[in-house]
Scaffold this active site. Structure first.
Site, PDB file in Angstrom:
ATOM      1  N   GLU A 164      -3.359  10.993  -9.414  1.00 37.74           N
ATOM      2  CA  GLU A 164      -2.453  12.124  -9.617  1.00 37.74           C
ATOM      3  C   GLU A 164      -2.028  12.191 -11.091  1.00 37.74           C
ATOM      4  O   GLU A 164      -1.978  13.261 -11.684  1.00 37.74           O
ATOM      5  CB  GLU A 164      -1.237  11.982  -8.698  1.00 37.74           C
ATOM      6  CG  GLU A 164      -1.646  11.982  -7.237  1.00 37.74           C
ATOM      7  CD  GLU A 164      -0.695  12.739  -6.330  1.00 37.74           C
ATOM      8  OE1 GLU A 164      -1.149  13.297  -5.349  1.00 37.74           O
ATOM      9  OE2 GLU A 164       0.509  12.768  -6.617  1.00 37.74           O
ATOM     10  N   GLN A 308       4.460  10.453   4.822  1.00 30.04           N
ATOM     11  CA  GLN A 308       4.472  10.833   6.237  1.00 30.04           C
ATOM     12  C   GLN A 308       4.847   9.636   7.116  1.00 30.04           C
ATOM     13  O   GLN A 308       5.682   9.746   8.023  1.00 30.04           O
ATOM     14  CB  GLN A 308       3.079  11.358   6.622  1.00 30.04           C
ATOM     15  CG  GLN A 308       3.033  12.031   7.973  1.00 30.04           C
ATOM     16  CD  GLN A 308       1.624  12.029   8.568  1.00 30.04           C
ATOM     17  OE1 GLN A 308       0.632  11.853   7.868  1.00 30.04           O
ATOM     18  NE2 GLN A 308       1.543  12.216   9.858  1.00 30.04           N
ATOM     19  N   LYS A 368      -0.787  20.735  -0.988  1.00 29.33           N
ATOM     20  CA  LYS A 368       0.112  19.747  -1.617  1.00 29.33           C
ATOM     21  C   LYS A 368       1.482  20.385  -1.882  1.00 29.33           C
ATOM     22  O   LYS A 368       2.525  19.794  -1.608  1.00 29.33           O
ATOM     23  CB  LYS A 368      -0.538  19.263  -2.921  1.00 29.33           C
ATOM     24  CG  LYS A 368       0.301  18.359  -3.770  1.00 29.33           C
ATOM     25  CD  LYS A 368      -0.066  16.914  -3.616  1.00 29.33           C
ATOM     26  CE  LYS A 368       0.945  16.030  -4.316  1.00 29.33           C
ATOM     27  NZ  LYS A 368       0.924  14.672  -3.866  1.00 29.33           N
TER      28      LYS A 368
HETATM   29  C1  LIG Z   1       3.763   7.653  -7.936  1.00 29.54           C
HETATM   30  C2  LIG Z   1       3.624   7.748  -6.448  1.00 29.54           C
HETATM   31  C3  LIG Z   1       2.963   8.835  -5.885  1.00 29.54           C
HETATM   32  C4  LIG Z   1       2.847   8.945  -4.502  1.00 29.54           C
HETATM   33  N1  LIG Z   1       2.211  10.034  -3.983  1.00 29.54           N
HETATM   34  C5  LIG Z   1       2.160  10.185  -2.643  1.00 29.54           C
HETATM   35  C6  LIG Z   1       1.589  11.353  -2.064  1.00 29.54           C
HETATM   36  O1  LIG Z   1       1.104  12.225  -2.767  1.00 29.54           O
HETATM   37  N2  LIG Z   1       1.601  11.477  -0.706  1.00 29.54           N
HETATM   38  C7  LIG Z   1       2.155  10.513   0.104  1.00 29.54           C
HETATM   39  O2  LIG Z   1       2.188  10.677   1.328  1.00 29.54           O
HETATM   40  N3  LIG Z   1       2.683   9.390  -0.408  1.00 29.54           N
HETATM   41  C8  LIG Z   1       2.709   9.204  -1.759  1.00 29.54           C
HETATM   42  N4  LIG Z   1       3.278   8.083  -2.283  1.00 29.54           N
HETATM   43  C9  LIG Z   1       3.853   7.092  -1.362  1.00 29.54           C
HETATM   44  C10 LIG Z   1       5.199   7.592  -0.827  1.00 29.54           C
HETATM   45  O3  LIG Z   1       5.931   8.185  -1.858  1.00 29.54           O
HETATM   46  C11 LIG Z   1       5.962   6.429  -0.229  1.00 29.54           C
HETATM   47  O4  LIG Z   1       5.194   5.892   0.816  1.00 29.54           O
HETATM   48  C12 LIG Z   1       7.344   6.853   0.281  1.00 29.54           C
HETATM   49  O5  LIG Z   1       8.129   7.351  -0.772  1.00 29.54           O
HETATM   50  C13 LIG Z   1       8.053   5.673   0.924  1.00 29.54           C
HETATM   51  O6  LIG Z   1       9.340   6.065   1.282  1.00 29.54           O
HETATM   52  P1  LIG Z   1      10.515   5.006   1.317  1.00 29.54           P
HETATM   53  O7  LIG Z   1      11.713   5.734   1.815  1.00 29.54           O
HETATM   54  O8  LIG Z   1      10.076   3.782   2.026  1.00 29.54           O
HETATM   55  O9  LIG Z   1      10.723   4.566  -0.199  1.00 29.54           O
HETATM   56  P2  LIG Z   1      11.197   5.435  -1.436  1.00 29.54           P
HETATM   57  O10 LIG Z   1      10.925   6.864  -1.222  1.00 29.54           O
HETATM   58  O11 LIG Z   1      10.611   4.759  -2.621  1.00 29.54           O
HETATM   59  O12 LIG Z   1      12.777   5.226  -1.437  1.00 29.54           O
HETATM   60  C14 LIG Z   1      13.395   3.990  -1.689  1.00 29.54           C
HETATM   61  C15 LIG Z   1      14.836   4.258  -2.079  1.00 29.54           C
HETATM   62  O13 LIG Z   1      15.534   3.017  -2.177  1.00 29.54           O
HETATM   63  C16 LIG Z   1      16.247   2.960  -3.406  1.00 29.54           C
HETATM   64  N5  LIG Z   1      16.333   1.552  -3.784  1.00 29.54           N
HETATM   65  C17 LIG Z   1      15.322   0.742  -4.161  1.00 29.54           C
HETATM   66  N6  LIG Z   1      15.776  -0.504  -4.391  1.00 29.54           N
HETATM   67  C18 LIG Z   1      17.104  -0.470  -4.156  1.00 29.54           C
HETATM   68  C19 LIG Z   1      18.130  -1.459  -4.192  1.00 29.54           C
HETATM   69  N7  LIG Z   1      17.865  -2.722  -4.504  1.00 29.54           N
HETATM   70  N8  LIG Z   1      19.387  -1.089  -3.877  1.00 29.54           N
HETATM   71  C20 LIG Z   1      19.680   0.199  -3.524  1.00 29.54           C
HETATM   72  N9  LIG Z   1      18.746   1.170  -3.477  1.00 29.54           N
HETATM   73  C21 LIG Z   1      17.477   0.834  -3.770  1.00 29.54           C
HETATM   74  C22 LIG Z   1      15.394   3.793  -4.365  1.00 29.54           C
HETATM   75  O14 LIG Z   1      16.140   4.226  -5.477  1.00 29.54           O
HETATM   76  C23 LIG Z   1      14.965   4.931  -3.446  1.00 29.54           C
HETATM   77  O15 LIG Z   1      15.945   5.941  -3.398  1.00 29.54           O
HETATM   78  C24 LIG Z   1       3.395   7.935  -3.665  1.00 29.54           C
HETATM   79  C25 LIG Z   1       4.059   6.836  -4.231  1.00 29.54           C
HETATM   80  C26 LIG Z   1       4.174   6.743  -5.606  1.00 29.54           C
HETATM   81  C27 LIG Z   1       4.903   5.560  -6.206  1.00 29.54           C
END
Ligand SMILES: Cc1cc2nc3c(=O)[nH]c(=O)nc-3n(C[C@H](O)[C@H](O)[C@H](O)COP(=O)(O)OP(=O)(O)OC[C@H]3O[C@@H](n4cnc5c(N)ncnc54)[C@H](O)[C@@H]3O)c2cc1C
Length: 396
Positions: A164, A308, A368
């Site tokens: 990306e 997802q 997208k």
């Molecule tokens: C650059 C990139 C591009 C991506 N592109 C895609 C895509 O196109 N399609 C797709 O399906 N998936 C994509 N992914 C994967 C997808 O974004 C993740 O699987 C998804 O965001 C996971 O969600 P989550 O809630 O587990 O974590 P996150 O969305 O990362 O959220 C974690 C949260 O916890 C907070 N946090 C972290 N550590 C701490 C702490 N110690 N104390 C308090 N708060 C904290 C963070 O600030 C954040 O708000 C991508 C990932 C990245 C990194």
């Protein structure tokens, strides 16, 4: 009153809070997040490349949380499983009856010498903005330094975010060239990957399209080359040396460091969850999103960690807590993978969706954008979509 704590306000955490808030439970629901904003992780690559505005991918907290959900801005440092408490930086410990851990990822360098020191990851708003600023400053510096490495970018590792980023950056280089009067023909992007094959979930035809698209845009993929060392101005792979004053680290991701620091049994800070997405050590602790590993039924490998999957896991954890509190049975988590869409710039992409449908180019990029806008709707309201949504497909 039952205390429900959600750690992390990313895709999974926000979804869990929304589902829980709708259940009218006799419980307090508290979300802890290190920033007073939520960000769309799936759009970080655009911010890092300079094609997306950072404000567009950030939603304010607690405003984006449902009514009745409390918010604490603090950094989680440790979970005490037996005491059912969570330790925070500069804040008193919090107690929980139920815990949903949704703390997301950190960058993984696989022990490559110098990678952590000199490689710039794309894992948060701060890292994406730092990379964007570094690229712009370094490229602009060429006018005084005349150092060709100021115009070179090397990306270490060819995984999702790398593709990306490559697609977005290739589109942004002409903008930078114009802005700073730089020689576009000397600007160069290389991406080095140890494996021979990219994106194993896609067919050879689709990965062939991705490679050809990036090549056409001017991003060079070097497959089957493992990286030995990263230095401030170079990446070394065997007898090959790639010179650049911007080095991007997309070798891989692991779950939050808090998982290891809390003494949980894990692999790369991810925990294999039970069928109800709780952990085997404590049925009141749920791991969701990028801190979790969900095995694919009948297979020996897990589902890829995607937006997802994170959303669906957030829903499952919330519903199972609600089931406990209303005297119902917990449900097993069943993930129906709808596929994935890879953006390769503003108006092109590649997708494999709904089983066996493959999309290339403009249709994939429209998909997208639609997924992004839908995700905003899930995390906010219609006005969130109007304010932060993307409608660029309408302008084609
Ligand atoms: C650059 C990139 C591009 C991506 N592109 C895609 C895509 O196109 N399609 C797709 O399906 N998936 C994509 N992914 C994967 C997808 O974004 C993740 O699987 C998804 O965001 C996971 O969600 P989550 O809630 O587990 O974590 P996150 O969305 O990362 O959220 C974690 C949260 O916890 C907070 N946090 C972290 N550590 C701490 C702490 N110690 N104390 C308090 N708060 C904290 C963070 O600030 C954040 O708000 C991508 C990932 C990245 C990194």
């Amino acid at each position: 009153m039952t205390e429900i704590l959600i750690l992390g306000a990313g895709i999974a955490g926000i979804r869990a809070a929304k589902v829980l808030a709708k259940q009218n439970l006799d419980a307090t629901i508290t979300v802890v997040n290190q920033n007073d904003y939520h960000y769309e992780t799936t759009s970080l690559a655009g911010v890092a490349a300079g094609t997306a505005k950072v404000e567009q991918i950030m939603l304010p907290l607690p405003a984006s949380l449902p009514k009745g959900v409390q918010f604490i801005k603090a950094t989680v440092t440790k979970i005490n499983r037996e005491a059912h408490t969570v330790e925070l930086e500069d804040h008193a410990d919090l107690h929980f009856d139920y815990l949903i851990v949704a703390l997301g990822i950190k960058s993984e360098d696989y022990g490559i010498k110098g990678a952590k020191e000199f490689g710039m990851p794309i894992v948060s708003v701060d890292t994406a903005v730092a990379l964007k600023d570094h690229i712009e400053k370094t490229m602009a510096n060429y006018n005084t330094s005349k150092d060709p490495n100021d115009l070179h970018v090397v990306v270490c590792g060819a995984w999702w975010s790398a593709f990306e980023f490559l697609g977005e950056l290739a589109e942004h280089l002409p903008v930078l060239a114009k802005k700073y009067n730089l020689p576009l023909d000397q600007m160069k992007i290389d991406c080095i990957e140890a494996k021979d094959k990219i994106l194993p979930m896609y067919s050879d035809k689709l990965t062939g399209y991705i490679k050809a698209t990036l090549k056409k845009k001017g991003a060079n993929l070097h497959l089957g080359m493992s990286i030995d060392e990263v230095k401030a101005d170079r990446v070394i792979s065997g007898d090959k040396v790639f010179m650049a004053n911007t080095i991007v680290l997309t070798t891989g991701l692991s779950g939050s460091q808090v998982i290891s620091d809390s003494g949980f049994e894990n692999r790369r800070n991810r925990m294999v969850v039970q069928s109800d997405v709780s952990i085997k050590e404590d049925k009141n602790i749920f791991m969701v999103g990028d801190v979790a590993t969900v095995m694919q039924p009948g297979k020996s490998w897990p589902f890829a960690n995607t937006g997802q999957l994170a959303m669906e896991m957030g829903t499952a954890a919330a519903k199972n807590i609600a089931a406990d509190l209303t005297g119902n049975q917990r449900l097993d988590f069943e993930f129906k993978d709808l596929g994935s869409v890879l953006g390769l710039g503003k108006r092109t992409g590649a997708a494999a969706v709904f089983g066996n449908i493959e999309l290339r180019g403009y249709p994939a990029s429209v998909m997208k954008v639609l997924i992004y806008d839908r995700s905003l709707l899930e995390e906010g309201t219609v006005s969130t979509v109007m304010k932060h949504g993307r409608f660029n497909f309408l302008r084609i």
